[in-house]
Design an enzyme around this catalytic site. Structure first.
Site, PDB file in Angstrom:
ATOM      1  N   LYS A   1      58.004  55.375  21.739  1.00  0.00           N
ATOM      2  CA  LYS A   1      58.568  56.225  21.119  1.00  0.00           C
ATOM      3  C   LYS A   1      59.201  55.525  19.814  1.00  0.00           C
ATOM      4  O   LYS A   1      59.481  54.545  20.033  1.00  0.00           O
ATOM      5  CB  LYS A   1      60.004  56.669  21.850  1.00  0.00           C
ATOM      6  CG  LYS A   1      60.916  57.630  20.965  1.00  0.00           C
ATOM      7  CD  LYS A   1      60.470  59.081  20.556  1.00  0.00           C
ATOM      8  CE  LYS A   1      61.385  59.543  19.733  1.00  0.00           C
ATOM      9  NZ  LYS A   1      62.773  60.422  20.084  1.00  0.00           N
TER      10      LYS A   1
ATOM     11  N   HIS B   1      67.271  62.915  27.185  1.00  0.00           N
ATOM     12  CA  HIS B   1      68.055  61.708  27.248  1.00  0.00           C
ATOM     13  C   HIS B   1      68.949  61.500  28.611  1.00  0.00           C
ATOM     14  O   HIS B   1      69.390  62.461  28.644  1.00  0.00           O
ATOM     15  CB  HIS B   1      68.913  61.531  25.962  1.00  0.00           C
ATOM     16  CG  HIS B   1      68.190  61.551  24.763  1.00  0.00           C
ATOM     17  ND1 HIS B   1      67.874  60.013  24.298  1.00  0.00           N
ATOM     18  CD2 HIS B   1      67.804  62.220  23.875  1.00  0.00           C
ATOM     19  CE1 HIS B   1      67.212  60.300  23.202  1.00  0.00           C
ATOM     20  NE2 HIS B   1      67.138  61.739  22.856  1.00  0.00           N
TER      21      HIS B   1
ATOM     22  N   HIS C   1      60.085  60.143  16.038  1.00  0.00           N
ATOM     23  CA  HIS C   1      61.254  60.754  15.582  1.00  0.00           C
ATOM     24  C   HIS C   1      61.068  60.754  14.069  1.00  0.00           C
ATOM     25  O   HIS C   1      60.847  60.052  13.370  1.00  0.00           O
ATOM     26  CB  HIS C   1      62.457  59.830  15.979  1.00  0.00           C
ATOM     27  CG  HIS C   1      63.609  60.547  15.201  1.00  0.00           C
ATOM     28  ND1 HIS C   1      64.882  61.008  16.127  1.00  0.00           N
ATOM     29  CD2 HIS C   1      64.127  60.776  13.947  1.00  0.00           C
ATOM     30  CE1 HIS C   1      65.479  61.622  15.277  1.00  0.00           C
ATOM     31  NE2 HIS C   1      65.463  61.530  14.151  1.00  0.00           N
TER      32      HIS C   1
ATOM     33  N   ASP D   1      65.454  67.365  23.990  1.00  0.00           N
ATOM     34  CA  ASP D   1      66.549  66.750  23.281  1.00  0.00           C
ATOM     35  C   ASP D   1      67.857  66.823  23.981  1.00  0.00           C
ATOM     36  O   ASP D   1      68.718  66.425  23.035  1.00  0.00           O
ATOM     37  CB  ASP D   1      66.382  66.586  21.570  1.00  0.00           C
ATOM     38  CG  ASP D   1      66.790  65.466  21.021  1.00  0.00           C
ATOM     39  OD1 ASP D   1      66.939  64.277  21.758  1.00  0.00           O
ATOM     40  OD2 ASP D   1      67.254  65.551  20.018  1.00  0.00           O
TER      41      ASP D   1
ATOM     42  N   HIS E   1      61.169  65.748  26.160  1.00  0.00           N
ATOM     43  CA  HIS E   1      61.994  64.888  25.472  1.00  0.00           C
ATOM     44  C   HIS E   1      63.347  65.069  25.854  1.00  0.00           C
ATOM     45  O   HIS E   1      64.267  66.069  25.717  1.00  0.00           O
ATOM     46  CB  HIS E   1      62.050  65.333  23.897  1.00  0.00           C
ATOM     47  CG  HIS E   1      62.870  64.727  22.899  1.00  0.00           C
ATOM     48  ND1 HIS E   1      62.364  64.374  22.064  1.00  0.00           N
ATOM     49  CD2 HIS E   1      64.259  63.836  23.179  1.00  0.00           C
ATOM     50  CE1 HIS E   1      63.333  63.581  21.191  1.00  0.00           C
ATOM     51  NE2 HIS E   1      64.407  63.361  22.063  1.00  0.00           N
TER      52      HIS E   1
END
Ligand code: NCD
Ligand code: ZN
Length: 349
Positions: A108, A20, A147, A257, A18
């Site tokens: 997702k 970004h 999420h 994350d 996970h």
């Protein structure tokens, strides 16, 4: 994994399930912090202005990442981005097939309004069209990444994960062949639910949720660089997360994350949510697992259980950490990293 206590750890390179990476210019800035320790990472699709929604987007975004990889590292970097699409109310079975053909391995879901860039998130998990979409994912062998929060009226932000759990249970039971990941699980209830559900359900855990409670966000001044979704919670939640991450239960594995935002976006009157952990991730995890007396469980958490759940071969390369204190920089490019200005015990070699 080879551990020389208090001296050196050599371990398999990570799967960060996970992450970004954003779009340029941030993409090129942040990518090398992940590729230094991970051989694969799930590239989250909540990019802006262009979100990753279709097969075309997947091909474009993978290209962007590969270009950034060339710019930012020696060309031989041992790294493969794992591509995803955002599942919205209008994501059809046909879009799933196309995305899958383009190389997306997961979809997702951001429920509407629960986090950064979820302004076009899913409104209804159970309308027939979206159930068809989930069937298509199951047929294609694509994973469903959730999420796991719901923004309900009169529901505190700390109760949003709890509010979501009945949806997780229903989906897990309705789609027993669909692999489902509860992303960044943050509560004792979430952990208990994942443990109880079938083998098709797992959860990622972040490093920052293994350190923080809500007190670290709002209990001693407001600390925007600890602000993230799901919000860190109570001490019993922290204890449950530490227990799950170090338990050796293959349902729990790393998803950092790592979510960079420029400093001015974090420190404004309405700060963005997301913590940039990539610059400290293996170092911090070693410290956490060592403190728990579970260093020997670290490699399974970072480099085995995730790969096995995703059905991927284990990474072959290794990283080395040495016990050598350092101070995390106050700022890295335009972003303030997690633990900025504080001391860490392990150093990446
Ligand atoms: C993430 C982001 O910044 O994209 N933010 C966060 O607080 N974790 C999105 C997400 O994973 O929720
Ligand atoms: Zn995220």
């Amino acid at each position: 994994m080879k551990i020389i206590p208090n001296e050196r750890i050599t371990m398999r390179r990570f799967d960060d399930l996970h992450c970004h990476f954003r779009l340029n210019p941030l993409l090129t800035e942040v990518l090398p912090y992940t590729t230094r320790y991970a051989s694969r990472a799930i590239a989250m699709p909540n990019t802006r202005p262009r979100a990753i929604l279709t097969g075309k987007d997947v091909i474009w975004y993978r290209n962007e990442i590969m270009k950034a990889l060339e710019v930012s590292s020696d060309s031989e970097a041992d790294f493969e981005p794992l591509m995803t699409i955002e599942i919205r109310d209008n994501t059809s079975s046909k879009m799933i097939e196309e995305a899958c053909r383009a190389g997306a391995i997961a979809g997702k879901v951001y429920p509407l309004g629960v986090t950064t860039n979820s302004d076009e998130g899913l409104k209804n998990f159970f309308k027939p069209e979206i159930l068809d979409t989930f069937w298509a994912m199951q047929d294609e062998g694509m994973l469903l990444l959730l999420h796991g929060e719901l923004d309900l009226p009169r529901t505190l932000v700390t109760k949003r994960e709890r509010a979501f759990l009945p949806i997780l249970r229903t989906l897990a039971e309705k789609f027993p062949e669909l692999k489902i990941v509860l992303e960044h699980v943050s509560s004792e209830r979430g952990i208990n639910m994942v443990e109880r559900l079938g083998d098709n359900v797992a959860a990622t855990i972040t490093a920052h949720h293994l350190c923080l409670t809500l007190n670290d966000v709002i209990g001693d001044g407001i600390r925007p660089h600890h602000g993230c979704n799901p919000m860190p919670k109570d001490f019993h939640d922290l204890d449950a997360l530490l227990r799950a991450a170090t338990s050796g239960d293959p349902k729990f594995f790393l998803g950092s994350d790592s979510a960079p935002h420029p400093k001015e976006k974090k420190e404004g009157a309405k700060g963005s949510c997301g913590v940039f952990t990539a610059p400290v991730l293996p170092e911090l995890l070693a410290e956490i697992f060592e403190k728990e007396g579970k260093l020997d469980r670290l490699e399974d958490f970072t480099s085995r259980f995730g790969a096995e759940f995703y059905g991927l071969p284990l990474n072959q390369g290794t990283i080395t950490l040495v016990k050598n204190k350092w101070i995390v920089p106050e700022q890295i490019g335009s972003v303030v990293p997690f633990r900025a200005g504080t001391e860490l015990q392990w150093r990446h070699q």
